[in-house]
Design an enzyme around this catalytic site. Sequence first.
Site, PDB file in Angstrom:
ATOM      1  N   ALA A  12       0.829  -1.211   0.000  1.00 18.95           N
ATOM      2  CA  ALA A  12       0.000   0.000   0.000  1.00 18.95           C
ATOM      3  C   ALA A  12       0.857   1.251   0.000  1.00 18.95           C
ATOM      4  O   ALA A  12       0.577   2.220  -0.719  1.00 18.95           O
ATOM      5  CB  ALA A  12      -0.944  -0.003   1.197  1.00 18.95           C
ATOM      6  N   GLY A  13       1.918   1.247   0.802  1.00 27.10           N
ATOM      7  CA  GLY A  13       2.798   2.404   0.861  1.00 27.10           C
ATOM      8  C   GLY A  13       3.541   2.629  -0.440  1.00 27.10           C
ATOM      9  O   GLY A  13       3.698   3.772  -0.898  1.00 27.10           O
ATOM     10  N   ASP A 208       1.247  -0.140  14.916  1.00 21.88           N
ATOM     11  CA  ASP A 208       1.806   1.144  15.357  1.00 21.88           C
ATOM     12  C   ASP A 208       1.084   2.339  14.734  1.00 21.88           C
ATOM     13  O   ASP A 208       0.857   3.350  15.390  1.00 21.88           O
ATOM     14  CB  ASP A 208       3.297   1.216  15.008  1.00 21.88           C
ATOM     15  CG  ASP A 208       4.068   0.006  15.483  1.00 21.88           C
ATOM     16  OD1 ASP A 208       3.865  -0.400  16.632  1.00 21.88           O
ATOM     17  OD2 ASP A 208       4.856  -0.545  14.694  1.00 21.88           O
ATOM     18  N   ARG A 266     -14.166 -17.318   4.258  1.00 23.67           N
ATOM     19  CA  ARG A 266     -13.157 -17.733   5.223  1.00 23.67           C
ATOM     20  C   ARG A 266     -13.695 -17.896   6.642  1.00 23.67           C
ATOM     21  O   ARG A 266     -13.253 -18.781   7.381  1.00 23.67           O
ATOM     22  CB  ARG A 266     -11.991 -16.728   5.218  1.00 23.67           C
ATOM     23  CG  ARG A 266     -11.113 -16.865   3.994  1.00 23.67           C
ATOM     24  CD  ARG A 266     -10.003 -15.846   4.011  1.00 23.67           C
ATOM     25  NE  ARG A 266      -9.116 -16.028   2.853  1.00 23.67           N
ATOM     26  CZ  ARG A 266      -8.102 -15.222   2.559  1.00 23.67           C
ATOM     27  NH1 ARG A 266      -7.851 -14.173   3.320  1.00 23.67           N
ATOM     28  NH2 ARG A 266      -7.357 -15.457   1.495  1.00 23.67           N
ATOM     29  N   GLU A 350      -4.046  -2.216   4.892  1.00 26.97           N
ATOM     30  CA  GLU A 350      -4.665  -2.947   6.003  1.00 26.97           C
ATOM     31  C   GLU A 350      -4.873  -2.087   7.238  1.00 26.97           C
ATOM     32  O   GLU A 350      -5.748  -2.377   8.051  1.00 26.97           O
ATOM     33  CB  GLU A 350      -3.806  -4.176   6.354  1.00 26.97           C
ATOM     34  CG  GLU A 350      -4.530  -5.170   7.247  1.00 26.97           C
ATOM     35  CD  GLU A 350      -3.737  -6.435   7.512  1.00 26.97           C
ATOM     36  OE1 GLU A 350      -4.168  -7.228   8.373  1.00 26.97           O
ATOM     37  OE2 GLU A 350      -2.689  -6.639   6.865  1.00 26.97           O
TER      38      GLU A 350
END
Length: 533
Positions: A12-13, A208, A266, A350
């Site tokens: 994502a980054g 974090d 799932r 996420e």
Amino acid sequence: MSKVLIVGSGGAGLVSALSATESGAKVIVASKTLPTRSQTSMAQGGMNAVFGSEDSIENHIADTLRSSAGLGEEGRIALMCEKAPEAVRWCNTIGLPFSRDEKGEIARRTLGGASAPRACYAQDYTGLKLLHTLYDQCLKAGIEFRNDRFLLNLIVDQETNRALGATFLHIETGEVEEIRADAVILATGGYGALYGKHSTNSVQATGDGLAAAVRAGARLADMEFIQFHPTALKNSSILISESARGAGGYLVDSEGERFTDELAPRDVVARAIHDEMAKSGAVYLDIRHLGEDFINHELPQERKLAQIYEGIDPVHELIPIKPSAHYSMGGIEVNEKCMTSVSALFAVGECANHKTHGANRLGGNSLLELVVFGRECGKNAAEYGALHPAPVLENMQLAKDTNFVRGVMYFTNQIDFYQKQEMLANIFYNNVGLVRDDMGLKAVLGAIRQMQKELPFMGPRDKSKVCNTNLVEFIEFGNKIELAEIIVVSAISRVESRGAHYRLDAPERNDRMFGAHTITWKEDGVLCADFIQ
């Protein structure tokens, strides 16, 4: 030219970094580890996108909505699914080595909950190969990376509720630094490491970014929804990709009999395995019938993992498995522009809640989400920073965090926080796992609050300044405790069963809560929670 700070160097980054750079921004990517060690490498199964007449975007939207159990927002899901083919073509263009079918087209497989084969894959290494491809492209683009930077806090101007940057512990030197920017993107991943040895996640997935975000005034959404992957290796929790079931693998009990639909959503499959293990003590994944040639070509990593971590060869033997914590559906609440409730602070991947996964993520949508919204987020952050450059303001966050790191060194270590961390992981797995109830959740909450009180007596034993991983792990533990309280309060509040949140004492859905999101935030350090449609 705007300056964009991206915290986190996973998929994502990196997608956001490329997008922001293309939009004219100067980009800095700060991360506590190396980009190629990101959790994105664990997304092995594939990336959903509709190609061909046997499937439709409407079906992809419907499957995602169904899997979300009433908590997915249809508009954002439709956007993601509509942009999916373009996202896969973009990945192909930048060099992701997709597997190919007999016609030379990108190969696709069916993952759990899907009504058609639409997961575009690269053997069983899709996430890893995507990560390496993205990193190569970022290096070519000249994007600046600052590794070994552990996020401490966001720098926020309280008067304007505006993000100005972030503070970091430079692990290598032990110094506390600040990086100012016109826009900040959090791409720090999930919080699966809360479950310790009962998680498929890296030990780095300590949440974090979410902890820093809630301290900065951002809101978190749906933190009680944590997906358990049905097939992790029994002894190590190492992930065995859904690609193994998508390719035709069977789930069998101790007598070798199939007992569930392997490609159901799932949450359904994971609970079926949980119940079977409670009855017979063991469940296995059987891929022997696929044949050695097929396994070596399509599932080489799964064979190697089983050989290394279980000492068995799945070409000839059953793979012992169990469900393990895998993916965080909850995260930082963001709007359609990927911006949080704090101006100039964006989140993606996420760690963010784009309301596309709801109560249970559809297999194959995690890589898709990070590509689609990563491209949107990078562009939006660059544009926002250009239109609203950050003012040069004095801020005490750097001084506060410098004093915090210095002060932590004076904490006693009468209590071993590693033991408490293991205890937290075990009680989370047993009471905030696949099945939950009010009594167990409240017992965990009591334990968490006791740990919060004891934290000043759990300081790092290593008092050195340089490369002090003991210090980093202690601060990570503090973040885990902060998020653990939020998760459990959210789970106690949701008195119903929905998707990955299953309450033994409330096994049915509560229609009055249909579409209601659990929102948590802090006011003057006090945790607040509410349900919002």
